[in-house]
Write a protein that holds these residues in place. Structure first.
Motif, PDB file in Angstrom:
ATOM      1  N   GLN A   1       0.984  -1.282  -0.142  1.00  0.00           N
ATOM      2  CA  GLN A   1      -0.223   0.022  -0.065  1.00  0.00           C
ATOM      3  C   GLN A   1       0.786   1.259   0.105  1.00  0.00           C
ATOM      4  O   GLN A   1       1.945   1.295   0.642  1.00  0.00           O
ATOM      5  N   VAL A   2       0.349   2.315  -0.747  1.00  0.00           N
ATOM      6  CA  VAL A   2       1.028   3.668  -1.010  1.00  0.00           C
ATOM      7  C   VAL A   2       0.409   4.151   0.108  1.00  0.00           C
ATOM      8  O   VAL A   2      -0.643   4.590   0.397  1.00  0.00           O
ATOM      9  N   PRO A   3       1.190   4.749   1.243  1.00  0.00           N
ATOM     10  CA  PRO A   3       0.628   5.579   2.414  1.00  0.00           C
ATOM     11  C   PRO A   3      -0.182   6.828   2.117  1.00  0.00           C
ATOM     12  O   PRO A   3      -1.033   7.057   2.726  1.00  0.00           O
ATOM     13  N   LEU A   4       0.262   7.710   1.094  1.00  0.00           N
ATOM     14  CA  LEU A   4      -0.597   8.711   0.546  1.00  0.00           C
ATOM     15  C   LEU A   4      -0.422   8.922  -0.753  1.00  0.00           C
ATOM     16  O   LEU A   4       0.429   9.037  -1.572  1.00  0.00           O
ATOM     17  N   VAL A   5      -1.771   9.056  -1.450  1.00  0.00           N
ATOM     18  CA  VAL A   5      -1.726   9.169  -2.843  1.00  0.00           C
ATOM     19  C   VAL A   5      -2.641  10.403  -3.085  1.00  0.00           C
ATOM     20  O   VAL A   5      -3.687  10.471  -2.670  1.00  0.00           O
ATOM     21  N   GLU A   6      -2.060  11.689  -3.805  1.00  0.00           N
ATOM     22  CA  GLU A   6      -2.697  12.705  -4.026  1.00  0.00           C
ATOM     23  C   GLU A   6      -3.412  12.679  -5.360  1.00  0.00           C
ATOM     24  O   GLU A   6      -3.045  12.110  -6.177  1.00  0.00           O
ATOM     25  N   SER A   7      -4.347  13.546  -5.635  1.00  0.00           N
ATOM     26  CA  SER A   7      -4.985  13.797  -7.053  1.00  0.00           C
ATOM     27  C   SER A   7      -5.690  15.046  -6.900  1.00  0.00           C
ATOM     28  O   SER A   7      -5.616  15.750  -5.918  1.00  0.00           O
ATOM     29  N   GLY A   8      -6.053  15.678  -8.224  1.00  0.00           N
ATOM     30  CA  GLY A   8      -6.867  16.643  -8.210  1.00  0.00           C
ATOM     31  C   GLY A   8      -6.206  17.971  -8.583  1.00  0.00           C
ATOM     32  O   GLY A   8      -6.571  18.870  -9.002  1.00  0.00           O
ATOM     33  N   GLY A   9      -4.898  17.662  -9.061  1.00  0.00           N
ATOM     34  CA  GLY A   9      -3.805  18.839  -9.820  1.00  0.00           C
ATOM     35  C   GLY A   9      -4.429  18.893 -11.073  1.00  0.00           C
ATOM     36  O   GLY A   9      -5.186  18.430 -11.925  1.00  0.00           O
ATOM     37  N   GLY A  10      -3.892  19.826 -11.762  1.00  0.00           N
ATOM     38  CA  GLY A  10      -4.172  20.473 -13.180  1.00  0.00           C
ATOM     39  C   GLY A  10      -3.805  21.922 -13.402  1.00  0.00           C
ATOM     40  O   GLY A  10      -3.284  22.661 -12.733  1.00  0.00           O
ATOM     41  N   LEU A  11      -4.440  22.223 -14.561  1.00  0.00           N
ATOM     42  CA  LEU A  11      -4.171  23.503 -15.006  1.00  0.00           C
ATOM     43  C   LEU A  11      -5.476  24.371 -15.010  1.00  0.00           C
ATOM     44  O   LEU A  11      -6.521  23.917 -15.318  1.00  0.00           O
ATOM     45  N   VAL A  12      -5.258  25.448 -14.507  1.00  0.00           N
ATOM     46  CA  VAL A  12      -6.340  26.293 -14.187  1.00  0.00           C
ATOM     47  C   VAL A  12      -6.233  27.773 -14.157  1.00  0.00           C
ATOM     48  O   VAL A  12      -4.913  28.356 -14.184  1.00  0.00           O
ATOM     49  N   GLN A  13      -7.048  28.721 -14.772  1.00  0.00           N
ATOM     50  CA  GLN A  13      -6.714  30.042 -15.016  1.00  0.00           C
ATOM     51  C   GLN A  13      -6.934  30.950 -13.644  1.00  0.00           C
ATOM     52  O   GLN A  13      -7.377  30.382 -12.707  1.00  0.00           O
ATOM     53  N   ALA A  14      -6.091  32.060 -13.744  1.00  0.00           N
ATOM     54  CA  ALA A  14      -5.960  32.819 -12.483  1.00  0.00           C
ATOM     55  C   ALA A  14      -7.455  33.161 -12.185  1.00  0.00           C
ATOM     56  O   ALA A  14      -8.306  33.365 -12.851  1.00  0.00           O
ATOM     57  N   GLY A  15      -7.638  32.934 -10.801  1.00  0.00           N
ATOM     58  CA  GLY A  15      -9.031  33.103 -10.211  1.00  0.00           C
ATOM     59  C   GLY A  15      -9.755  32.123  -9.923  1.00  0.00           C
ATOM     60  O   GLY A  15     -11.031  32.143  -9.404  1.00  0.00           O
ATOM     61  N   GLY A  16      -9.490  30.907 -10.640  1.00  0.00           N
ATOM     62  CA  GLY A  16     -10.271  29.726 -10.555  1.00  0.00           C
ATOM     63  C   GLY A  16      -9.858  28.883  -9.213  1.00  0.00           C
ATOM     64  O   GLY A  16      -9.079  29.425  -8.446  1.00  0.00           O
ATOM     65  N   SER A  17     -10.609  27.838  -9.357  1.00  0.00           N
ATOM     66  CA  SER A  17     -10.337  26.696  -7.977  1.00  0.00           C
ATOM     67  C   SER A  17     -10.083  25.555  -8.379  1.00  0.00           C
ATOM     68  O   SER A  17     -10.413  25.158  -9.487  1.00  0.00           O
ATOM     69  N   LEU A  18      -9.416  24.542  -7.473  1.00  0.00           N
ATOM     70  CA  LEU A  18      -9.071  23.389  -7.495  1.00  0.00           C
ATOM     71  C   LEU A  18      -9.146  22.776  -6.125  1.00  0.00           C
ATOM     72  O   LEU A  18      -8.974  23.400  -5.134  1.00  0.00           O
ATOM     73  N   ARG A  19      -9.624  21.517  -6.196  1.00  0.00           N
ATOM     74  CA  ARG A  19      -9.634  20.754  -4.882  1.00  0.00           C
ATOM     75  C   ARG A  19      -8.587  19.515  -5.033  1.00  0.00           C
ATOM     76  O   ARG A  19      -9.046  18.746  -5.938  1.00  0.00           O
ATOM     77  N   LEU A  20      -7.647  19.714  -4.181  1.00  0.00           N
ATOM     78  CA  LEU A  20      -6.768  18.339  -4.154  1.00  0.00           C
ATOM     79  C   LEU A  20      -7.216  17.382  -3.037  1.00  0.00           C
ATOM     80  O   LEU A  20      -7.863  17.738  -2.046  1.00  0.00           O
TER      81      LEU A  20
END
Length: 116
Positions: A1-20
């Motif tokens: 098992q991998v202890p921690l797995v991130e997701s949710g990154g990407g390309l977004v325009q200034a002023g935008g939102s993302l959730r990791l």
């Protein structure tokens, strides 16, 4: 098992939102100190947000009021909600876990790129 797995990154325009998202295995996020760090190109890694087992949060001054760290105990997942993003937020974001035994774990990182 991998202890921690991130997701949710990407390309977004200034002023935008993302959730990791950071899914943890091998331990409960509610029992550990969890955090998000980031490393921008040419810069040192810096703390972005922390979340204690008791629910206390702390944020870097540069992200206060824009980012929110939270967790879903049922999913054993920690989130970083990012809003009002700027090009200065461009970085690789890493999930971090500190166990009760003092063992640290890092995720593999997820790239966030904010275009102007």
């Amino acid at each position: 098992q991998v202890p921690l797995v991130e997701s949710g990154g990407g390309l977004v325009q200034a002023g935008g939102s993302l959730r990791l998202s950071c899914v943890a295995s091998g331990g409960a996020v509610r029992a550990n100190r969890m955090a998000w760090f980031r490393r921008a190109p040419g810069k040192q890694r810096e703390m972005v947000a922390t979340l204690t087992s008791g629910g206390a949060t702390n944020y870097a001054d540069s992200v206060k009021g824009r980012f929110t760290i939270s967790r879903d105990n049922a999913k054993n997942t920690v989130f970083l909600q990012m809003s009002s993003l700027t090009p200065e937020d461009t970085a690789v974001y890493y999930c971090y876990r500190l166990t009760l035994d003092g063992i640290s774990y890092w995720g593999q990182g997820t790239q966030v790129t904010v275009s102007s």
